[in-house]
Design a protein around this motif. Structure first.
Motif, short mmCIF file in Angstrom:
data_model
loop_
_atom_site.label_atom_id
_atom_site.label_comp_id
_atom_site.label_asym_id
_atom_site.label_seq_id
_atom_site.Cartn_x
_atom_site.Cartn_y
_atom_site.Cartn_z
N SER A 1 55.36 -36.27 -59.28
CA SER A 1 54.24 -36.82 -58.52
C SER A 1 54.41 -38.34 -58.53
CB SER A 1 52.91 -36.40 -59.13
OG SER A 1 51.88 -36.60 -58.18
N SER B 1 45.19 -26.17 -56.47
CA SER B 1 45.26 -27.63 -56.56
C SER B 1 44.09 -28.24 -55.79
CB SER B 1 46.58 -28.14 -55.97
OG SER B 1 46.56 -28.00 -54.55
N GLY B 2 43.85 -29.50 -56.05
CA GLY B 2 42.81 -30.21 -55.30
C GLY B 2 43.18 -30.36 -53.83
N THR B 3 44.49 -30.53 -53.60
CA THR B 3 44.97 -30.61 -52.20
C THR B 3 44.61 -29.36 -51.43
OG1 THR B 3 46.81 -32.10 -52.72
CG2 THR B 3 47.05 -30.68 -50.78
N CYS C 1 40.86 -29.19 -50.69
CA CYS C 1 40.38 -30.08 -49.62
C CYS C 1 40.89 -29.65 -48.25
CB CYS C 1 40.80 -31.52 -49.92
SG CYS C 1 39.97 -32.21 -51.37
N TYR D 1 41.27 -40.44 -51.42
CA TYR D 1 42.45 -39.56 -51.44
C TYR D 1 41.95 -38.13 -51.62
CZ TYR D 1 46.89 -37.50 -53.05
OH TYR D 1 48.02 -36.73 -53.18
N HIS D 2 42.40 -37.27 -50.71
CA HIS D 2 41.95 -35.87 -50.76
C HIS D 2 43.15 -34.94 -50.90
CE1 HIS D 2 38.07 -37.48 -49.65
NE2 HIS D 2 38.59 -38.05 -48.58
N GLY D 3 44.22 -35.44 -51.53
CA GLY D 3 45.43 -34.65 -51.66
C GLY D 3 46.39 -34.95 -50.52
N SER E 1 44.98 -43.62 -53.95
CA SER E 1 45.89 -43.14 -55.00
C SER E 1 47.30 -43.66 -54.74
CB SER E 1 45.87 -41.61 -55.09
OG SER E 1 46.65 -41.18 -56.19
N GLU F 1 34.85 -38.90 -51.21
CA GLU F 1 34.75 -38.88 -52.67
C GLU F 1 33.38 -39.49 -53.01
OE1 GLU F 1 38.01 -40.48 -55.08
OE2 GLU F 1 39.20 -40.61 -53.25
N ASN G 1 40.09 -43.34 -56.29
CA ASN G 1 41.48 -43.52 -55.89
C ASN G 1 41.77 -44.89 -55.29
OD1 ASN G 1 42.98 -40.94 -56.44
ND2 ASN G 1 41.15 -40.17 -55.43
N ASP H 1 34.23 -34.25 -51.82
CA ASP H 1 35.46 -34.01 -52.56
C ASP H 1 35.18 -34.38 -54.02
OD1 ASP H 1 38.92 -35.24 -52.45
OD2 ASP H 1 37.81 -34.05 -53.91
N MET I 1 37.67 -35.13 -58.57
CA MET I 1 37.58 -36.02 -59.74
C MET I 1 36.20 -35.95 -60.40
SD MET I 1 39.23 -39.72 -59.12
CE MET I 1 40.98 -40.01 -59.12
N LYS J 1 41.11 -30.52 -61.18
CA LYS J 1 41.16 -31.24 -62.46
C LYS J 1 40.38 -30.56 -63.58
CE LYS J 1 42.00 -35.49 -59.90
NZ LYS J 1 43.35 -35.91 -60.26
N GLU K 1 43.66 -46.92 -59.46
CA GLU K 1 43.26 -45.64 -60.06
C GLU K 1 42.08 -45.87 -60.98
OE1 GLU K 1 46.34 -43.08 -58.39
OE2 GLU K 1 44.37 -42.75 -59.29
P1 KE4 Z 1 45.81 -32.43 -56.51
O1 KE4 Z 1 46.39 -31.76 -55.31
O2 KE4 Z 1 46.67 -33.59 -57.00
O3 KE4 Z 1 45.43 -31.45 -57.63
O4 KE4 Z 1 44.39 -33.05 -56.07
C1 KE4 Z 1 44.35 -33.94 -54.98
C2 KE4 Z 1 43.11 -34.79 -55.08
C3 KE4 Z 1 42.03 -34.50 -54.25
N1 KE4 Z 1 40.89 -35.22 -54.31
C4 KE4 Z 1 40.76 -36.25 -55.19
C5 KE4 Z 1 39.47 -37.02 -55.22
C6 KE4 Z 1 41.83 -36.59 -56.06
O5 KE4 Z 1 41.68 -37.63 -56.92
C7 KE4 Z 1 43.02 -35.84 -56.02
C8 KE4 Z 1 44.20 -36.15 -56.91
N2 KE4 Z 1 44.07 -37.33 -57.73
C9 KE4 Z 1 45.31 -37.99 -58.10
C10 KE4 Z 1 44.95 -39.17 -59.01
N3 KE4 Z 1 44.36 -40.24 -58.30
C11 KE4 Z 1 46.28 -37.06 -58.73
C12 KE4 Z 1 47.41 -37.73 -59.46
C13 KE4 Z 1 48.71 -37.53 -58.76
O6 KE4 Z 1 48.74 -37.59 -57.50
O7 KE4 Z 1 49.69 -37.31 -59.48
#
Ligand code: KE4
Length: 433
Positions: A24, A117-119, A122, A145-147, A158, A207, A212, A240, A243, A268, A402
């Protein structure tokens, strides 16, 4: 003598097989410079790198490790569950218990779907909003950032803010045309986008406390204003909370800000360090998701038993001991006050943004309320601080864009050490002039 030779060797080797040596981008230390540390193990509030150096951890794996690393109930739960296989690809009772637990903790969620995953959470929420409204466009905010799903990689935060990537190769014109962006905290800009795209906007995704671009708080009335626009225009309001969910408190940002979202995404903390995301909301919208409805979404390992037991165990702890949030918030305030006193004493221009256990320090003499004001801070100074802290055993997030994430295993002596090192850093700066 601070030695990171093993990390350097591992980084060289990693780059032979992994793009940039990391899985990442934000882990690569690109914005702060230097060689990323390869972490061998962690316990409580401490990380241990491949050279055996110990660090006080303010990343908490970017949020999940809210009770600290290798939290015994979580480790035990995973070990006990793993002997019964790690995945079935079939429904389990545990997934029902997880969904019911989440519904008991957060408002406005009638139905919730687990993803990995968060991605995924979203992108699925956005697709659902589009399917539900029959509209294509959506509004996101610069620096949020939403993934890494295509639609969101427009003026994102991010790693994209860290690397100053504002348009990403591989994102088609069609996709980016449907992504409308404006500055965080700018309600007039949202009104303008809505009037210029009448009846074409499916969703506003935000968010609710941004993390981010550093930690950015919504101005008074901003979130309520967005809620009213969504009500008036038939737009799906997506929080979103990848976090903020289960970090700001049991009910996340919806509870903390007293705002109801139509859909909410999680990640997370919900996975306790395992790959878990989720999206949920009102039945009227969620019932459009397959197999109930025609908005397709799927995942081989969604609701995976090991991921579920890790998340379920963590959420249960938080649910049964809500005083954890008071402890965490008190520690965050203590840290902020200590750093504030040091920076005032050294007459450094700064702003500290803080919400619950999310915090960021910006070296500037203006309020940091959106991406552009975050970007105007003294990033090189943050980067110098980052490396000073690192070699003295404190691991801050390797980017000024961050939020820091506190974990409840941190002790007040850890916080005092962090504050003392801030002081030593600025003393060393003065001596170097
Ligand atoms: P993931 O797909 O990384 O699990 O989640 C995406 C995501 C979605 N929404 C928010 C508000 C987020 O902060 C994130 C991911 N956050 C980053 C850190 N700022 C993940 C760290 C990385 O990309 O390695």
């Amino acid at each position: 003598m601070y030695n990171t030779q093993k990390s350097k060797e591992l980084f060289d080797r990693a780059q032979e097989s992994i793009p940039g040596g990391v899985n990442s981008p934000v882990r690569a230390f690109k914005s702060v410079g230097g060689t990323p540390l390869f972490i061998q193990k962690a316990k409580g509030a401490y990380l241990y790198d491949a050279d055996g150096n110990e660090y006080i951890d303010y990343i908490a794996s970017w949020g999940p490790m809210i009770l600290g690393h290798a939290h015994e109930p979580i480790v035990n739960a995973i070990q006990e569950k793993a002997i019964y296989s790690t995945s079935f690809g079939a429904p389990t009772e545990l997934e029902i218990e997880m969904a019911e637990l989440i519904k008991s903790m957060v408002p406005n969620v009638d139905l919730i779907r687990m993803v990995s995953s968060g991605t995924e959470a979203c992108m699925s929420a956005l697709r659902l909003a589009r399917g539900y409204t029959g509209r294509n466009k959506f509004i996101k905010f610069e620096g949020c950032y939403h993934g890494h799903a295509d639609s969101f990689l427009v003026k994102a935060g991010s790693g994209m803010a860290t690397f100053n990537i504002q348009t990403v190769p591989g994102i088609t014109g069609g996709v980016s045309n449907d992504t409308l962006t404006c500055a965080y905290n700018d309600l007039d800009a949202v009104e303008k986008l809505v009037s210029e795209n009448k009846n074409e906007i499916a969703a506003i995704i935000i968010e609710p406390v941004a993390g981010n671009m550093g930690c950015i708080l919504p101005k008074n009335g901003f979130m309520q204003g967005l809620r009213e626009i969504c009500n008036r225009e038939g737009i799906v309001f997506i929080f979103d909370e990848v976090m903020t969910g289960f970090r700001l408190g049991r009910g996340g940002a919806q509870e903390a800000l007293n705002i109801s979202a139509d859909l909410v995404t999680y990640g997370k903390v919900i996975g306790g360090g395992m790959p878990v995301g989720a999206f949920g909301g009102k039945k009227e919208i969620m019932q459009h998701i397959a197999p109930l409805g025609n908005v397709y979404q799927a995942g081989t390992l969604s609701g995976n038993p090991i991921a579920m037991i890790a998340g379920f165990t963590l959420l249960n702890e938080l649910n049964q001991h809500p005083n954890i949030y008071d402890e965490l918030n008190e520690k965050t305030n203590y840290l902020a006050k200590g750093i504030e006193a040091v920076l005032q004493n050294h007459e450094i221009d700064f702003r500290i943004n803080l919400f619950s256990s999310m915090i960021s320090v910006h070296f500037c003499n203006h309020d940091v309320v959106d991406f552009s004001t975050a970007a105007k801070a003294d990033i090189p100074l943050f980067n110098k601080l980052f490396h000073f802290m690192l070699k003295n055993g404190v691991y801050l997030p390797p980017s000024a864009y961050e939020s820091w994430f506190l974990n409840n295993a941190l002790t007040y002596s850890d916080l005092d050490k962090t504050i003392r090192l801030f002081d030593e850093f600025f003393i060393s700066l003065k001596e170097s002039v």
